[in-house]
Design an enzyme around this catalytic site. Structure first.
Site, mmCIF file in Angstrom:
data_model
loop_
_atom_site.group_PDB
_atom_site.id
_atom_site.type_symbol
_atom_site.label_atom_id
_atom_site.label_comp_id
_atom_site.label_asym_id
_atom_site.label_seq_id
_atom_site.Cartn_x
_atom_site.Cartn_y
_atom_site.Cartn_z
ATOM 1 N N MET A 285 0.846 -1.195 0.000
ATOM 2 C CA MET A 285 0.000 0.000 0.000
ATOM 3 C C MET A 285 0.877 1.239 0.000
ATOM 4 S SD MET A 285 -2.892 1.419 -0.009
ATOM 5 C CE MET A 285 -2.992 3.203 -0.081
ATOM 6 N N GLU A 320 4.821 0.809 -6.059
ATOM 7 C CA GLU A 320 4.424 1.682 -4.936
ATOM 8 C C GLU A 320 5.131 3.039 -5.009
ATOM 9 O OE1 GLU A 320 1.857 0.679 -3.464
ATOM 10 O OE2 GLU A 320 2.036 -1.376 -4.187
ATOM 11 N N HIS A 323 3.613 5.553 -7.303
ATOM 12 C CA HIS A 323 2.446 6.241 -6.724
ATOM 13 C C HIS A 323 2.825 7.482 -5.909
ATOM 14 C CE1 HIS A 323 -0.946 3.719 -7.686
ATOM 15 N NE2 HIS A 323 -0.474 2.636 -7.089
#
Length: 899
Positions: A285, A320, A323
């Site tokens: 995440m 990740e 992002h």
């Protein structure tokens, strides 16, 4: 309908900042519960007159202030009086009804005090448990995406409601606290009679609630500094001591540097923390400044982990970190545009990883892992467009459903196609202007098209037939993709919507009538030609007309998101080329010919035997990508026929084709004692052994049993090379009995490397003994045996096994209510459970059972697997028809070819 009955927040209030204090307790209270307490001050501005304050709050016990659930104060005016306050469980709201309206332009402060459970549900602020040196350890950690921040504290929990967060964490002195910002100071003190440490963090950048993260643990870290950015990798102490974080630390700096250049924008934060968690639902995440990972996605042990583990670590880190700019710095306004975030990161992760590991040719793998993978889903009548209207995505379950293969892999494939026809420099130029314009703000996908269009217009000599909007809207606002048919006898070219089941009915209308603007890169007899744009249903290009032995191959390197069909003569010439000189085509195009042919056959566009002919040359093929493509497609035949009389002939043919590959690697590795040098050769060696054993190549079974037996005799020394472990463990358990299974279980329980535990967990599902499989299914309901994060994937592994499939199906049906309550509301992996169990379904009886299952559980529902349920029924229906039509010719072909 009252405002609090709607799932979307009213647009009357705008959060500016939060002051948030949290105190997780890592010891259970008198009731045996783990809890956290906290308080929040949210400062917001009134932008439209209203007498309501509506803010998200879910599963929190709020402390009362003078009989109300929150306290409201004004910065410059008298305090607004609260008339009443209440919670709305359905929409997750805390509502304050005021006696008078708030003043537009005025700033207010909402103060709440709350207590929540630090549950083991992998959502919001939760707890993760692990054992170290025989001692149970607790980590307090978080997962806010998509709608779980409201479980940690009352907040305006929508991506467009960006704010600055000032975080303070109270924790025991023997632990460390982490959050998005850098720690600015710690104080040791006493609170409520307890000795604690208070850690404060620098204010975050302006950001969305779903990117917040808080962690309290006693992990260790390793670190480096790059251009004033502090890079730290955190994990269990034993994992850090065993140097499992070194690889992640080594590649993070180069990947961040690559993105800074690629985006032409500096990394926006002062630090980059990455942490490996024992319990974590997603793969990873992208919390801004504190990225959380499953252990398998961040930790790499050079002795125990495989090449595949290493590639997973680098691609997930690269995804990740992509992002940090695209998604975090600039964020989509609402979840209906999620594909832009995830599709983009899924595309550029290959660029970042390629920069850090340039010898791997990792960009080629995107065709296998994303393009071919999503074709299968997007060819169904129940597919959906990348982008949809905001009002189609309202509830948490609908938001969860957006996290699908379509958003990630189709998003990636379509953006890769866009980058290919613009060229990478022009694509990057548009991106950079988009990111710098909308920094710390929110966008809709058309904003990206605007900036790419500006990049096109400022690039001399670049011509495209329509605007970016006109071209790309056809790929994003309608589902599916075209099959382009080229007739090399006439040069005519046509397109139509490709459906795996040509008889299925598409109910979703499209303003574009399922036609696309298709950029076609192509070659003629080995010579690359000028790109051709197919802009309507049919067109012609006289250059594609051939004579004699000339051949045409379209969609070179699969740069476009479409399938290609040819006239029978050109198919024959391509197959002849594969058989006589397959290296005249790139590995990607060899894989594409196979993948297109098999899928065109399933859609009844060409006949099945033509598709099977594309595999005849494989006895000469040593490349990984074509073999992987062929095995995935032939796997459909295995799934459809491994319970029928066709299987014997199929097995005979595949044994004949795999034998030369098996021998090739046996020689290359000096009788399996060396590791192939090439990255993709290491993968293809696994295919050779795996298929060799499955199809009964002489010596394969003995090789595997011998390796595993050596390990059983000396558990401290594992002689199996990490690359081969998954295959060897699975077949050793399949060929063995309960002794092998029990040994694997013991090794699983003792594993200290997550990737090793994961391989053993999957391997135990390979046993052929029904009683062992049933026992293993029961284990998935007991988190002390199988972690919650692994339960649904373990059931899927059992369902992949021909003996395990009916057992897993019975198990899931019998316990649907429990499984749904545990995993069904928002778990990303939940849809995979339905896909996994129903893959072999191909009889009327199975279809009836599936429909009955759907009807019987109408009251409970299917949560984030609702669409997966529709797709399972659609796929089963198509499978039944396909088997009925193809069983006899397939049986005949395999019998003839294996003779």
């Amino acid at each position: 309908m009252k405002p609090w009955d709607r799932y979307r927040l009213p647009d009357s209030l705008l959060p500016l900042s939060y002051n948030l204090t949290l105190w997780p307790r890592l010891e259970p209270n008198a009731d045996g519960l783990y809890i956290f307490t906290g308080q929040s001050y949210v400062i917001f501005q009134c932008v439209k007159s209203t007498d309501l304050v509506i803010i998200h709050s879910n599963k929190l016990n709020l402390t009362s202030f003078n009989g109300h659930l929150a306290q409201l104060t004004a910065e410059h005016h008298s305090e607004p009086a609260v008339e009443k306050s209440w919670l709305v469980p359905k929409t997750h709201y805390l509502v304050l009804q005021l006696q008078s309206s708030l003043i537009v332009g005025e700033t207010y402060v909402l103060h709440t005090r709350f207590q929540g459970e630090l549950a083991d549900d992998l959502e919001g602020f939760y707890r993760s448990e692990y054992t170290e040196n025989g001692v149970k350890k607790i980590v307090a950690t978080s997962q806010m995406q998509a709608t779980y921040a409201r479980k940690a504290f009352p907040c305006f929990d929508e991506p467009a409601m960006k704010a600055v967060f000032n975080v303070t964490i109270i924790h025991s002195r023997d632990t460390v606290a982490l959050s998005n910002g850098r720690e600015t100071g710690t104080v040791d003190t006493n609170v409520d009679g307890e000795s604690v440490r208070i850690t404060k963090f620098e204010p975050t950048a302006r950001m969305s609630t779903y990117l917040l993260a808080f962690i309290v643990c006693d992990f260790a870290d390793i670190q480096s500094i790059q251009k004033n950015v502090s890079i730290r990798i955190w994990a269990r102490r034993k994992a850090i001591d065993a140097r499992q974080g070194d690889y992640a630390l080594n590649v993070t700096g180069p990947i961040l540097e690559f993105y800074e250049r690629y985006y032409n924008a500096a990394y926006p934060l002062s630090k980059s923390d990455q942490i490996a968690l024992p319990d974590f639902n997603a793969g990873a995440m992208e919390n801004w400044g504190l990225v959380t990972y499953r252990e398998t996605a961040l930790l790499y042990d050079p002795i125990i982990s495989s090449t595949g583990n290493k590639e997973r670590v680098i691609t997930v880190i690269s995804h990740e970190l992509a992002h940090m700019w695209f998604g975090n710095l600039v964020t989509v306004r609402w979840w209906n545009d999620l594909w832009l975030n995830e599709g983009f990161a899924s595309y550029v992760e290959y660029l970042g990883a390629d920069h850090a590991e340039p010898t791997w040719n990792i960009k080629d793998h995107m065709v296998l892992y994303d393009v071919h993978r999503v074709f299968g889903v997007d060819a169904l009548a129940s597919s959906h467009p990348l982008s949809c209207d905001e009002d189609e995505v309202r509830t948490p379950a609908q938001i969860s459903e957006m996290f699908s293969t379509i958003s990630y892999s189709k998003g990636a494939a379509v953006l890769r196609m866009l980058s290919e026809f613009l060229s990478e420099p022009v694509f990057a130029k548009g991106l950079s202007s988009y990111l710098n314009t909308f920094s710390f703000g929110n966008t809709v996908y058309t904003d990206l098209w605007d900036h790419l269009q500006q990049a096109v217009q400022s690039t001399p000599g670049l011509e495209i037939p329509h605007t970016i909007h006109d071209i790309m809207n056809r790929w994003t606002l309608q589902m599916g993709f075209p099959v382009v048919t080229i007739d090399t006898r006439t040069g005519s070219i046509s397109q139509r919507h490709f459906l795996l089941d040509p008889d299925s009915i598409v109910e979703r209308p499209s303003q574009y009538n399922y036609t696309w603007f298709v950029p076609i890169k192509w070659m003629k007899s080995g010579v690359h030609q000028q790109q051709f744009w197919l802009l309507q249903q049919t067109d012609s290009n006289t250059h594609m007309k051939v004579s004699g032995n000339e051949w045409v191959l379209a969609n070179t390197n699969v740069s476009g998101y479409f399938r290609v069909n040819y006239d029978p003569g050109n198919w024959d010439r391509l197959i002849m080329l594969l058989n006589s000189n397959h290296r005249a085509l790139s590995v990607i195009n060899r894989a594409q010919i196979i993948d297109d042919a098999f899928n065109l056959a399933r859609a009844k566009i060409i006949n099945t035997t033509l598709a099977l002919k594309t595999t005849k040359y494989l006895s000469k093929e040593t490349g990984y990508i074509p073999w992987e493509s062929a095995l995935r497609n032939l796997n459909y035949y295995i799934l459809m026929f491994d319970r029928t009389e066709v299987y014997g002939a199929l097995k005979g043919y595949l044994k004949k084709q795999i034998l030369p590959l098996y021998e090739h690697f046996k020689v290359m590795t000096e009788d399996w004692n060396k590791v192939p040098a090439g990255h993709s050769d290491q993968y293809n060696q696994i295919n050779a052994i795996s298929m060799g054993c499955k199809m009964g190549v002489e010596g394969c079974r003995e090789l595997i049993k011998n390796w595993f037996r050596q390990w059983m005799e000396n558990p401290a020394h594992n002689p199996i090379h990490p690359n081969l472990k998954s295959t060897v463990y699975c077949y050793a358990v399949a060929f063995g009995g309960h002794e092998e299974w029990d040994f694997a279980w013991r090794m699983f329980k003792n594993a200290t490397v997550a990737s090793e535990a994961s391989r053993l967990r999957e391997a135990m599902a390979c046993t052929q003994a029904p009683w062992l499989l049933n026992r293993y299914l029961e284990y998935t309901l007991d988190p002390s045996k199988i972690r919650k994060q692994d339960a649904t994937s373990t059931i899927q592994s059992i369902a992949r096994n021909i003996v395990g499939m009916p057992l897993a199906w019975d198990f899931v049906r019998a316990r649907w209510r429990y499984i749904f309550e545990q995993y069904g509301r928002g778990s990303f992996s939940f849809a995979g459970l339905i896909h996994g169990i129903t893959r072999r379904f191909s009889t009327e009886f199975e279809l009836e059972e599936l429909k009955k299952f759907k009807a019987d559980h109408h009251d409970i529902g299917f949560g984030s697997a609702t669409l997966a349920m529709e797709q399972a029924i659609e796929k089963t229906t198509a499978n039944i028809k396909w088997v009925a039509e193809n069983k006899a010719p397939v049986m005949q072909w395999f019998s003839d070819e294996s003779a």
